[in-house]
Write a protein that holds these residues in place. Structure first.
Motif, PDB file in Angstrom:
ATOM      1  N   THR A 191      -3.265   5.325 -18.240  1.00  0.00           N
ATOM      2  CA  THR A 191      -1.890   5.148 -17.774  1.00  0.00           C
ATOM      3  C   THR A 191      -0.944   5.998 -18.595  1.00  0.00           C
ATOM      4  O   THR A 191      -0.985   5.981 -19.826  1.00  0.00           O
ATOM      5  CB  THR A 191      -1.468   3.669 -17.883  1.00  0.00           C
ATOM      6  OG1 THR A 191      -2.354   2.868 -17.089  1.00  0.00           O
ATOM      7  CG2 THR A 191      -0.039   3.468 -17.406  1.00  0.00           C
TER       8      THR A 191
ATOM      9  N   TYR B 161       7.310  -1.781 -22.383  1.00  0.00           N
ATOM     10  CA  TYR B 161       5.995  -1.809 -21.737  1.00  0.00           C
ATOM     11  C   TYR B 161       4.931  -1.200 -22.647  1.00  0.00           C
ATOM     12  O   TYR B 161       3.831  -1.761 -22.791  1.00  0.00           O
ATOM     13  CB  TYR B 161       6.051  -1.061 -20.409  1.00  0.00           C
ATOM     14  CG  TYR B 161       4.701  -0.933 -19.739  1.00  0.00           C
ATOM     15  CD1 TYR B 161       4.101  -2.019 -19.120  1.00  0.00           C
ATOM     16  CD2 TYR B 161       4.026   0.286 -19.724  1.00  0.00           C
ATOM     17  CE1 TYR B 161       2.869  -1.911 -18.511  1.00  0.00           C
ATOM     18  CE2 TYR B 161       2.782   0.404 -19.118  1.00  0.00           C
ATOM     19  CZ  TYR B 161       2.215  -0.693 -18.508  1.00  0.00           C
ATOM     20  OH  TYR B 161       0.972  -0.573 -17.918  1.00  0.00           O
TER      21      TYR B 161
ATOM     22  N   ALA C  21       8.866  -1.505 -15.620  1.00  0.00           N
ATOM     23  CA  ALA C  21       7.534  -1.867 -16.087  1.00  0.00           C
ATOM     24  C   ALA C  21       7.503  -3.117 -16.952  1.00  0.00           C
ATOM     25  O   ALA C  21       6.423  -3.643 -17.218  1.00  0.00           O
ATOM     26  CB  ALA C  21       6.924  -0.699 -16.865  1.00  0.00           C
TER      27      ALA C  21
ATOM     28  N   LEU D 113       1.909   0.476 -11.232  1.00  0.00           N
ATOM     29  CA  LEU D 113       1.284  -0.205 -12.371  1.00  0.00           C
ATOM     30  C   LEU D 113       0.671  -1.526 -11.942  1.00  0.00           C
ATOM     31  O   LEU D 113      -0.423  -1.891 -12.392  1.00  0.00           O
ATOM     32  CB  LEU D 113       2.325  -0.425 -13.471  1.00  0.00           C
ATOM     33  CG  LEU D 113       2.867   0.834 -14.142  1.00  0.00           C
ATOM     34  CD1 LEU D 113       4.056   0.484 -15.029  1.00  0.00           C
ATOM     35  CD2 LEU D 113       1.789   1.545 -14.954  1.00  0.00           C
ATOM     36  N   TRP D 114       1.361  -2.243 -11.064  1.00  0.00           N
ATOM     37  CA  TRP D 114       0.836  -3.523 -10.572  1.00  0.00           C
ATOM     38  C   TRP D 114      -0.445  -3.312  -9.772  1.00  0.00           C
ATOM     39  O   TRP D 114      -1.435  -4.035  -9.954  1.00  0.00           O
ATOM     40  CB  TRP D 114       1.899  -4.211  -9.715  1.00  0.00           C
ATOM     41  CG  TRP D 114       1.401  -5.449  -9.058  1.00  0.00           C
ATOM     42  CD1 TRP D 114       1.308  -6.704  -9.615  1.00  0.00           C
ATOM     43  CD2 TRP D 114       0.904  -5.582  -7.718  1.00  0.00           C
ATOM     44  NE1 TRP D 114       0.785  -7.589  -8.700  1.00  0.00           N
ATOM     45  CE2 TRP D 114       0.526  -6.928  -7.538  1.00  0.00           C
ATOM     46  CE3 TRP D 114       0.750  -4.676  -6.655  1.00  0.00           C
ATOM     47  CZ2 TRP D 114       0.004  -7.393  -6.331  1.00  0.00           C
ATOM     48  CZ3 TRP D 114       0.222  -5.138  -5.461  1.00  0.00           C
ATOM     49  CH2 TRP D 114      -0.143  -6.487  -5.307  1.00  0.00           C
TER      50      TRP D 114
ATOM     51  N   PRO E  94       4.174  -5.857 -14.715  1.00  0.00           N
ATOM     52  CA  PRO E  94       3.131  -5.019 -15.316  1.00  0.00           C
ATOM     53  C   PRO E  94       2.885  -5.309 -16.792  1.00  0.00           C
ATOM     54  O   PRO E  94       1.738  -5.198 -17.264  1.00  0.00           O
ATOM     55  CB  PRO E  94       3.662  -3.597 -15.108  1.00  0.00           C
ATOM     56  CG  PRO E  94       4.513  -3.699 -13.884  1.00  0.00           C
ATOM     57  CD  PRO E  94       5.168  -5.046 -13.988  1.00  0.00           C
TER      58      PRO E  94
ATOM     59  N   THR F 209      -5.492  -3.084 -18.769  1.00  0.00           N
ATOM     60  CA  THR F 209      -6.123  -2.799 -17.482  1.00  0.00           C
ATOM     61  C   THR F 209      -7.393  -1.962 -17.627  1.00  0.00           C
ATOM     62  O   THR F 209      -8.226  -1.974 -16.729  1.00  0.00           O
ATOM     63  CB  THR F 209      -5.165  -2.038 -16.557  1.00  0.00           C
ATOM     64  OG1 THR F 209      -4.914  -0.732 -17.098  1.00  0.00           O
ATOM     65  CG2 THR F 209      -3.853  -2.795 -16.393  1.00  0.00           C
TER      66      THR F 209
ATOM     67  N   GLN G 202       6.794   0.431 -10.815  1.00  0.00           N
ATOM     68  CA  GLN G 202       6.331  -0.943 -11.048  1.00  0.00           C
ATOM     69  C   GLN G 202       5.181  -1.279 -10.115  1.00  0.00           C
ATOM     70  O   GLN G 202       4.152  -1.846 -10.529  1.00  0.00           O
ATOM     71  CB  GLN G 202       7.480  -1.933 -10.836  1.00  0.00           C
ATOM     72  CG  GLN G 202       7.082  -3.394 -10.992  1.00  0.00           C
ATOM     73  CD  GLN G 202       6.613  -4.042  -9.695  1.00  0.00           C
ATOM     74  OE1 GLN G 202       7.089  -3.698  -8.614  1.00  0.00           O
ATOM     75  NE2 GLN G 202       5.668  -4.963  -9.796  1.00  0.00           N
TER      76      GLN G 202
END
Length: 289
Positions: A226, A245, A182, A150-151, A216, A222, A147
Protein backbone atom coordinates in the motif's frame (compact mmCIF):
# COMPACT_ATOMS: atom_id res chain seq x y z
CA UNK A 1 2.87 32.34 0.24
CA UNK A 2 -0.33 31.70 -1.77
CA UNK A 3 -3.61 31.64 0.11
CA UNK A 4 -4.41 27.91 0.68
CA UNK A 5 -8.06 28.31 -0.29
CA UNK A 6 -7.17 30.20 -3.47
CA UNK A 7 -4.55 27.59 -4.35
CA UNK A 8 -7.06 24.81 -3.81
CA UNK A 9 -9.69 26.52 -5.96
CA UNK A 10 -7.20 27.04 -8.80
CA UNK A 11 -6.07 23.42 -8.62
CA UNK A 12 -9.65 22.19 -8.66
CA UNK A 13 -10.47 24.39 -11.65
CA UNK A 14 -7.48 23.01 -13.54
CA UNK A 15 -8.38 19.38 -12.78
CA UNK A 16 -11.98 19.91 -13.90
CA UNK A 17 -11.03 21.86 -17.03
CA UNK A 18 -10.25 18.75 -19.07
CA UNK A 19 -13.03 17.29 -21.21
CA UNK A 20 -14.41 13.91 -20.24
CA UNK A 21 -12.93 10.99 -22.16
CA UNK A 22 -15.29 8.31 -23.46
CA UNK A 23 -14.44 4.69 -22.60
CA UNK A 24 -13.59 1.97 -25.08
CA UNK A 25 -16.20 -0.32 -23.52
CA UNK A 26 -18.63 -0.39 -20.61
CA UNK A 27 -20.22 -3.21 -18.66
CA UNK A 28 -22.81 -3.48 -15.90
CA UNK A 29 -22.09 -5.37 -12.69
CA UNK A 30 -25.67 -4.99 -11.42
CA UNK A 31 -29.09 -3.69 -12.35
CA UNK A 32 -28.85 -0.15 -10.94
CA UNK A 33 -27.73 2.53 -13.46
CA UNK A 34 -24.75 3.37 -11.24
CA UNK A 35 -23.54 -0.24 -11.20
CA UNK A 36 -21.30 0.11 -14.23
CA UNK A 37 -17.60 -0.08 -15.07
CA UNK A 38 -15.96 1.78 -17.97
CA UNK A 39 -12.91 0.19 -19.59
CA UNK A 40 -10.00 1.98 -21.23
CA UNK A 41 -7.54 0.10 -23.41
CA UNK A 42 -3.81 0.82 -23.10
CA UNK A 43 -2.75 3.26 -25.80
CA UNK A 44 0.08 2.26 -28.11
CA UNK A 45 -1.15 -1.21 -29.04
CA UNK A 46 -0.08 -3.20 -25.99
CA UNK A 47 -1.54 -6.70 -26.13
CA UNK A 48 -1.16 -7.38 -22.39
CA UNK A 49 -0.99 -4.65 -19.77
CA UNK A 50 -1.49 -4.37 -16.00
CA UNK A 51 -5.02 -3.43 -15.02
CA UNK A 52 -5.58 -0.35 -12.86
CA UNK A 53 -8.97 -0.30 -11.15
CA UNK A 54 -9.91 3.30 -10.31
CA UNK A 55 -12.47 4.61 -7.80
CA UNK A 56 -13.43 8.27 -8.06
CA UNK A 57 -13.87 10.65 -5.16
CA UNK A 58 -16.36 13.37 -4.39
CA UNK A 59 -17.14 12.79 -0.70
CA UNK A 60 -19.43 9.86 -1.60
CA UNK A 61 -21.95 12.44 -2.88
CA UNK A 62 -24.04 11.88 -6.02
CA UNK A 63 -23.14 15.07 -7.94
CA UNK A 64 -19.59 13.75 -8.31
CA UNK A 65 -19.50 10.75 -10.62
CA UNK A 66 -16.84 8.84 -12.53
CA UNK A 67 -16.75 11.31 -15.42
CA UNK A 68 -14.54 13.77 -13.57
CA UNK A 69 -11.91 11.03 -13.23
CA UNK A 70 -11.82 10.16 -16.94
CA UNK A 71 -8.99 12.56 -17.89
CA UNK A 72 -6.84 10.88 -15.20
CA UNK A 73 -7.96 7.44 -16.36
CA UNK A 74 -7.06 8.35 -19.95
CA UNK A 75 -3.69 9.61 -18.72
CA UNK A 76 -3.02 6.17 -17.22
CA UNK A 77 -4.11 4.47 -20.46
CA UNK A 78 -1.67 6.66 -22.36
CA UNK A 79 1.03 5.49 -19.96
CA UNK A 80 0.37 1.91 -21.07
CA UNK A 81 -2.10 0.66 -18.46
CA UNK A 82 -5.44 -1.00 -19.01
CA UNK A 83 -7.95 0.80 -16.77
CA UNK A 84 -11.33 0.04 -15.23
CA UNK A 85 -13.20 3.13 -14.01
CA UNK A 86 -15.81 2.05 -11.45
CA UNK A 87 -19.10 3.78 -10.71
CA UNK A 88 -21.01 3.11 -7.49
CA UNK A 89 -24.08 4.39 -5.67
CA UNK A 90 -23.54 7.56 -3.69
CA UNK A 91 -25.65 9.92 -1.59
CA UNK A 92 -28.40 12.31 -2.55
CA UNK A 93 -28.36 14.58 -5.60
CA UNK A 94 -30.44 17.21 -3.79
CA UNK A 95 -28.76 19.91 -1.66
CA UNK A 96 -30.28 20.32 1.79
CA UNK A 97 -31.87 23.43 3.25
CA UNK A 98 -29.44 26.21 4.06
CA UNK A 99 -27.23 25.42 1.10
CA UNK A 100 -25.56 22.42 2.71
CA UNK A 101 -24.04 19.79 0.42
CA UNK A 102 -26.05 16.68 -0.49
CA UNK A 103 -25.85 13.75 1.89
CA UNK A 104 -22.70 11.65 1.59
CA UNK A 105 -23.03 8.00 0.67
CA UNK A 106 -25.68 5.36 1.05
CA UNK A 107 -25.57 2.70 3.71
CA UNK A 108 -24.96 -0.06 2.87
CA UNK A 109 -25.27 0.36 -0.92
CA UNK A 110 -22.01 2.24 -1.43
CA UNK A 111 -20.05 -0.64 0.06
CA UNK A 112 -22.26 -3.28 -1.58
CA UNK A 113 -21.40 -1.79 -4.95
CA UNK A 114 -17.66 -1.47 -4.47
CA UNK A 115 -17.44 -5.05 -3.23
CA UNK A 116 -19.56 -6.32 -6.14
CA UNK A 117 -17.62 -4.30 -8.70
CA UNK A 118 -14.24 -5.55 -7.52
CA UNK A 119 -15.50 -9.12 -7.49
CA UNK A 120 -16.79 -8.71 -11.06
CA UNK A 121 -13.75 -6.96 -12.53
CA UNK A 122 -11.71 -10.02 -13.59
CA UNK A 123 -14.53 -11.60 -15.61
CA UNK A 124 -15.80 -8.31 -17.05
CA UNK A 125 -12.28 -7.26 -18.04
CA UNK A 126 -11.70 -10.60 -19.76
CA UNK A 127 -14.86 -10.07 -21.78
CA UNK A 128 -14.58 -6.35 -22.56
CA UNK A 129 -10.88 -5.48 -22.28
CA UNK A 130 -8.79 -8.42 -23.55
CA UNK A 131 -5.59 -6.38 -23.26
CA UNK A 132 -5.94 -6.35 -19.47
CA UNK A 133 -3.72 -8.69 -17.48
CA UNK A 134 -5.95 -9.52 -14.53
CA UNK A 135 -3.02 -11.22 -12.84
CA UNK A 136 -1.53 -7.74 -12.34
CA UNK A 137 -4.23 -5.56 -10.78
CA UNK A 138 -3.45 -2.33 -8.93
CA UNK A 139 -6.28 -0.57 -7.12
CA UNK A 140 -6.30 3.21 -6.92
CA UNK A 141 -8.75 5.84 -5.75
CA UNK A 142 -8.86 9.55 -5.01
CA UNK A 143 -10.19 11.13 -1.81
CA UNK A 144 -13.39 9.26 -0.87
CA UNK A 145 -12.41 6.81 -3.61
CA UNK A 146 -9.09 6.36 -1.85
CA UNK A 147 -10.97 5.29 1.27
CA UNK A 148 -12.96 2.82 -0.80
CA UNK A 149 -9.81 1.46 -2.43
CA UNK A 150 -8.14 0.86 0.95
CA UNK A 151 -11.35 -0.71 2.25
CA UNK A 152 -11.71 -3.01 -0.76
CA UNK A 153 -8.14 -4.22 -0.26
CA UNK A 154 -8.93 -5.03 3.38
CA UNK A 155 -12.09 -7.10 2.96
CA UNK A 156 -10.32 -10.26 4.11
CA UNK A 157 -9.72 -8.67 7.53
CA UNK A 158 -13.26 -7.37 8.03
CA UNK A 159 -14.92 -8.51 11.26
CA UNK A 160 -16.51 -11.94 11.13
CA UNK A 161 -20.08 -11.80 9.94
CA UNK A 162 -19.57 -8.90 7.55
CA UNK A 163 -21.36 -9.55 4.25
CA UNK A 164 -18.37 -8.04 2.42
CA UNK A 165 -15.71 -10.22 4.02
CA UNK A 166 -13.50 -12.30 1.73
CA UNK A 167 -12.03 -15.63 2.84
CA UNK A 168 -8.60 -14.69 1.46
CA UNK A 169 -6.79 -11.50 0.40
CA UNK A 170 -8.06 -10.05 -2.89
CA UNK A 171 -5.76 -10.72 -5.88
CA UNK A 172 -4.04 -7.34 -6.00
CA UNK A 173 -0.49 -6.26 -6.73
CA UNK A 174 -1.17 -3.36 -4.40
CA UNK A 175 -3.05 -0.15 -3.67
CA UNK A 176 -2.12 3.45 -4.47
CA UNK A 177 -4.47 5.68 -2.47
CA UNK A 178 -4.54 9.36 -3.47
CA UNK A 179 -5.31 11.83 -0.67
CA UNK A 180 -7.57 9.17 0.87
CA UNK A 181 -10.00 9.68 3.73
CA UNK A 182 -8.06 6.88 5.35
CA UNK A 183 -8.48 7.52 9.08
CA UNK A 184 -12.07 8.23 10.05
CA UNK A 185 -11.33 9.47 13.56
CA UNK A 186 -8.87 12.09 12.35
CA UNK A 187 -11.13 13.06 9.45
CA UNK A 188 -14.08 13.62 11.81
CA UNK A 189 -11.88 15.73 14.11
CA UNK A 190 -10.87 17.91 11.16
CA UNK A 191 -14.39 18.15 9.70
CA UNK A 192 -13.28 16.73 6.37
CA UNK A 193 -15.76 17.37 3.54
CA UNK A 194 -18.35 18.91 5.81
CA UNK A 195 -18.94 15.89 8.02
CA UNK A 196 -19.13 13.44 5.11
CA UNK A 197 -17.66 10.54 7.09
CA UNK A 198 -20.44 10.57 9.68
CA UNK A 199 -23.07 10.91 6.96
CA UNK A 200 -21.56 8.01 5.01
CA UNK A 201 -22.16 5.73 7.98
CA UNK A 202 -25.74 6.87 8.52
CA UNK A 203 -25.28 9.52 11.18
CA UNK A 204 -23.72 9.82 14.65
CA UNK A 205 -25.70 7.00 16.23
CA UNK A 206 -24.38 4.04 14.18
CA UNK A 207 -20.98 5.64 13.51
CA UNK A 208 -18.95 3.71 16.09
CA UNK A 209 -20.35 0.32 15.16
CA UNK A 210 -20.18 0.83 11.40
CA UNK A 211 -16.74 2.42 11.38
CA UNK A 212 -15.30 -0.89 12.58
CA UNK A 213 -16.40 -2.33 9.21
CA UNK A 214 -15.40 0.60 7.01
CA UNK A 215 -12.57 2.69 8.49
CA UNK A 216 -9.31 1.73 6.71
CA UNK A 217 -7.28 2.56 9.82
CA UNK A 218 -9.27 -0.07 11.75
CA UNK A 219 -8.66 -2.77 9.12
CA UNK A 220 -4.94 -3.34 9.54
CA UNK A 221 -2.69 -5.08 8.77
CA UNK A 222 -3.80 -6.21 5.31
CA UNK A 223 -0.58 -7.74 4.02
CA UNK A 224 -1.14 -5.96 0.69
CA UNK A 225 1.42 -3.46 -0.60
CA UNK A 226 0.00 0.00 0.00
CA UNK A 227 1.19 3.46 -0.96
CA UNK A 228 -0.49 6.75 -0.07
CA UNK A 229 0.22 9.82 -2.22
CA UNK A 230 -0.69 13.07 -0.51
CA UNK A 231 -0.24 16.79 -1.11
CA UNK A 232 1.04 18.70 1.90
CA UNK A 233 -1.08 21.75 0.97
CA UNK A 234 -4.32 19.76 0.66
CA UNK A 235 -7.17 21.74 2.25
CA UNK A 236 -9.87 19.20 1.36
CA UNK A 237 -8.32 16.12 2.98
CA UNK A 238 -5.41 17.48 5.05
CA UNK A 239 -2.19 15.47 5.15
CA UNK A 240 -2.74 14.79 8.85
CA UNK A 241 -5.33 12.18 7.82
CA UNK A 242 -2.75 10.27 5.79
CA UNK A 243 -0.23 10.63 8.61
CA UNK A 244 -2.71 9.14 11.07
CA UNK A 245 -3.34 6.19 8.76
CA UNK A 246 0.38 5.53 8.32
CA UNK A 247 0.83 5.65 12.11
CA UNK A 248 -2.04 3.20 12.60
CA UNK A 249 -0.46 0.86 10.07
CA UNK A 250 2.90 1.04 11.84
CA UNK A 251 1.25 0.21 15.17
CA UNK A 252 -0.37 -2.80 13.49
CA UNK A 253 3.04 -3.96 12.26
CA UNK A 254 2.57 -2.94 8.63
CA UNK A 255 4.62 -0.49 6.57
CA UNK A 256 2.63 1.85 4.37
CA UNK A 257 4.48 3.99 1.87
CA UNK A 258 3.66 7.69 2.22
CA UNK A 259 4.69 9.98 -0.62
CA UNK A 260 4.13 13.53 0.61
CA UNK A 261 4.30 16.10 -2.20
CA UNK A 262 5.34 19.63 -1.28
CA UNK A 263 3.36 22.62 -2.60
CA UNK A 264 0.61 20.30 -3.86
CA UNK A 265 -3.03 20.27 -2.84
CA UNK A 266 -5.91 17.86 -3.38
CA UNK A 267 -6.62 17.86 -7.11
CA UNK A 268 -3.22 17.82 -8.88
CA UNK A 269 -3.00 14.10 -8.05
CA UNK A 270 -5.67 13.44 -10.73
CA UNK A 271 -4.88 16.38 -13.05
CA UNK A 272 -3.04 15.20 -16.19
CA UNK A 273 -1.53 18.67 -16.62
CA UNK A 274 0.09 18.59 -13.15
CA UNK A 275 3.49 17.11 -12.32
CA UNK A 276 1.91 15.32 -9.35
CA UNK A 277 -0.11 13.14 -11.73
CA UNK A 278 3.10 11.75 -13.22
CA UNK A 279 4.26 10.88 -9.70
CA UNK A 280 1.03 8.96 -9.18
CA UNK A 281 1.52 7.03 -12.42
CA UNK A 282 5.04 6.10 -11.37
CA UNK A 283 3.83 4.85 -7.98
CA UNK A 284 1.28 2.67 -9.76
CA UNK A 285 3.93 1.41 -12.17
CA UNK A 286 6.20 0.40 -9.31
CA UNK A 287 3.54 -2.03 -8.12
CA UNK A 288 2.16 -3.10 -11.49
CA UNK A 289 5.17 -3.96 -13.61
Amino acid sequence: MPDPAARGAAEEASAFSHPAVAPDASAAYGEHPDQVIDFYAPRGGATRAPLVVALHGGAWRAPYDRRHLTPFVDFLARRGFAVANVEYRRGSDIPRQGGAAPVAGRWPETFDDVAAALDAVPDLAAAHLPQADTGRIVLTGHSAGGQLALWAAARHVLPAGSPWRLPAPPPLRGVVALAPIAHFGRAVELGVCGGAVTELLGGPSPYEERSAYTDPSALLPTGIATTVVQGREDVDVPYQVADAYAEAAAKAGETVGLTLLEEVGHFPLIDPSADACAVVAEEIAQLAW
